[in-house]
Design an enzyme around this catalytic site. Structure first.
Site: not given
Ligand code: COA
Length: 148
Positions: A72, A74, A106, A111, A118
């Protein structure tokens, strides 16, 4: 972000998906890997539109009563706007309608954004794999039980 839509990924989206993946993730997939997912009958490959722009994607597999979330991501410009949580929650809702009992994934031990997301969506760690990723990072194995 009010105007959100999740739809099936099509071939024409793949270049955009590659760009989002390259800039927005540390665990990059090749273009061929994405194309293979489009051909895989067990694979669900969804793109998230926000205000008519692709801002992220999710890929998951369902085999009989088990699902696995493969990735996933963003777009960097749209992170921390609850879009990842929205995409994952909608996906969990879709998966729960398909007689799936357990969902696995996984995630890299370092991360933290993904691990937090999750955990927030009800996943729990059940194991760990050392040196799992190419860069030597350990993987955390997580699961979410849906039924039973
Ligand atoms: C993981 C990911 C998909 C989250 O997407 P996002 O739209 O930025 O996240 P959201 O705004 O929906 O945040 C939801 C929750 O995720 C966690 N979170 C998201 N970004 C975070 C950060 N930079 N640091 C800590 N927690 C974080 C928090 O718990 C957050 O809840 P909160 O806003 O109430 O604190 C994004 O960071 C991403 O694309 N990461 C790179 C790709 C990746 O590694 N994917 C997972 C592969 S297993």
């Amino acid at each position: 972000m009010n105007n959100k839509l999740i739809v099936d990924c099509v071939k024409e989206n793949i270049d955009t998906i590659c760009e989002i993946d390259k800039t927005g993730s540390n665990y990059n997939w090749t273009k061929n890997m994405f194309l293979e997912e489009l051909e895989n009958k067990n694979s669900f490959f969804k793109v998230l539109y926000a205000d008519n722009k692709i801002v992220g994607y999710i890929i998951y597999h369902i085999i009989i009563d088990e699902a696995e979330i493969l990735n996933i991501v963003i777009d960097n410009n749209f992170k921390r706007q609850n879009l990842g949580k929205y995409l994952l929650e909608q996906t969990l809702e879709d998966i729960s309608k398909q007689n799936v009992k357990k969902i696995f994934l996984e995630v890299g031990e370092k991360n933290i954004p993904a691990i937090n997301l999750y955990l927030k969506c009800g996943f729990e760690q059940y194991n760990k794999r050392n040196n799992y990723y190419k860069n030597g990072e350990n993987a955390i194995l997580m699961k979410k039980q849906l039924i039973g």
